[in-house]
Design a protein around this motif. Structure first.
Motif, PDB file in Angstrom:
ATOM      1  N   UNK A  62       0.834  -1.179   0.000  1.00 16.45           N
ATOM      2  CA  UNK A  62       0.000   0.000   0.000  1.00 16.45           C
ATOM      3  C   UNK A  62       0.880   1.244   0.000  1.00 16.45           C
ATOM      4  N   UNK A  63       0.414   2.279  -0.649  1.00 13.89           N
ATOM      5  CA  UNK A  63       1.145   3.535  -0.638  1.00 13.89           C
ATOM      6  C   UNK A  63       0.879   4.274   0.666  1.00 13.89           C
ATOM      7  N   UNK A  64       1.931   4.840   1.237  1.00 11.99           N
ATOM      8  CA  UNK A  64       1.807   5.668   2.428  1.00 11.99           C
ATOM      9  C   UNK A  64       2.558   6.968   2.170  1.00 11.99           C
ATOM     10  N   UNK A  65       2.183   8.048   2.851  1.00  9.76           N
ATOM     11  CA  UNK A  65       2.843   9.338   2.618  1.00  9.76           C
ATOM     12  C   UNK A  65       4.212   9.450   3.285  1.00  9.76           C
ATOM     13  N   UNK A  66       4.627   8.430   4.018  1.00  5.50           N
ATOM     14  CA  UNK A  66       5.866   8.491   4.796  1.00  5.50           C
ATOM     15  C   UNK A  66       6.794   7.347   4.382  1.00  5.50           C
ATOM     16  N   UNK A  67       8.027   7.669   4.031  1.00  2.00           N
ATOM     17  CA  UNK A  67       8.969   6.643   3.590  1.00  2.00           C
ATOM     18  C   UNK A  67       9.387   5.708   4.723  1.00  2.00           C
ATOM     19  N   UNK A 126      -1.057   6.910  10.460  1.00  2.39           N
ATOM     20  CA  UNK A 126      -1.407   6.766   9.050  1.00  2.39           C
ATOM     21  C   UNK A 126      -2.899   6.507   8.933  1.00  2.39           C
ATOM     22  N   UNK A 127      -3.448   6.828   7.782  1.00  2.00           N
ATOM     23  CA  UNK A 127      -4.868   6.621   7.541  1.00  2.00           C
ATOM     24  C   UNK A 127      -5.084   5.719   6.342  1.00  2.00           C
ATOM     25  N   UNK A 157      -9.045   5.886   9.719  1.00  2.00           N
ATOM     26  CA  UNK A 157      -8.532   7.198   9.344  1.00  2.00           C
ATOM     27  C   UNK A 157      -7.303   7.599  10.156  1.00  2.00           C
ATOM     28  N   UNK A 158      -7.065   6.951  11.320  1.00  2.00           N
ATOM     29  CA  UNK A 158      -5.937   7.342  12.176  1.00  2.00           C
ATOM     30  C   UNK A 158      -5.419   6.158  12.978  1.00  2.00           C
ATOM     31  N   UNK A 159      -4.505   5.423  12.365  1.00  2.00           N
ATOM     32  CA  UNK A 159      -3.888   4.269  13.008  1.00  2.00           C
ATOM     33  C   UNK A 159      -2.517   4.703  13.521  1.00  2.00           C
ATOM     34  N   UNK A 160      -2.280   4.529  14.814  1.00  2.00           N
ATOM     35  CA  UNK A 160      -1.018   4.942  15.434  1.00  2.00           C
ATOM     36  C   UNK A 160      -0.060   3.753  15.488  1.00  2.00           C
ATOM     37  N   UNK A 192       7.773  -0.038  15.706  1.00  2.00           N
ATOM     38  CA  UNK A 192       6.718  -1.009  15.975  1.00  2.00           C
ATOM     39  C   UNK A 192       5.920  -1.387  14.746  1.00  2.00           C
ATOM     40  N   UNK A 193       4.842  -2.102  15.007  1.00  2.00           N
ATOM     41  CA  UNK A 193       3.977  -2.557  13.925  1.00  2.00           C
ATOM     42  C   UNK A 193       2.554  -2.698  14.440  1.00  2.00           C
ATOM     43  N   UNK A 194       1.614  -2.749  13.500  1.00  2.00           N
ATOM     44  CA  UNK A 194       0.213  -3.028  13.805  1.00  2.00           C
ATOM     45  C   UNK A 194      -0.283  -4.004  12.752  1.00  2.00           C
TER      46      UNK A 194
END
Length: 74
Positions: free
Chosen positions: A1-6, A33-34, A54-57, A62-64
């Motif tokens: 998936x694309x994310x805005x953060x490298x 990230x959302x 919309x807002x996963x910390x 770490x990881x989720x």
């Protein structure tokens, strides 16, 4: 998936109607990230906690692991 953060890696996998989204934070700071374009709601597969897509910390380093079976709106 694309994310805005490298510093964030997100992977989506499907199997027999179930969905897994795994998000890994390789940075030195906590990130949020959302996934607003994903269907349904998420549940943290490690803790069982309901998550807002919309807002996963994700903690630093770490990881989720999130699950969504498309059958239940959390």
């Amino acid at each position: 998936l694309k994310t805005p953060d490298r510093g964030i890696l997100a992977i989506r996998r499907y199997l027999e109607g179930d969905k897994l989204i795994a998000v890994f934070n390789f940075s030195e700071t906590e990130k949020t990230v959302g996934f607003g374009n994903e269907y349904g709601a998420f549940r943290d597969l490690m803790t069982g906690e309901k998550l807002k897509k919309e807002s996963v910390h994700i903690p630093s380093g770490g990881f989720v692991w999130m699950g969504d079976d498309f059958r239940e709106e959390i």
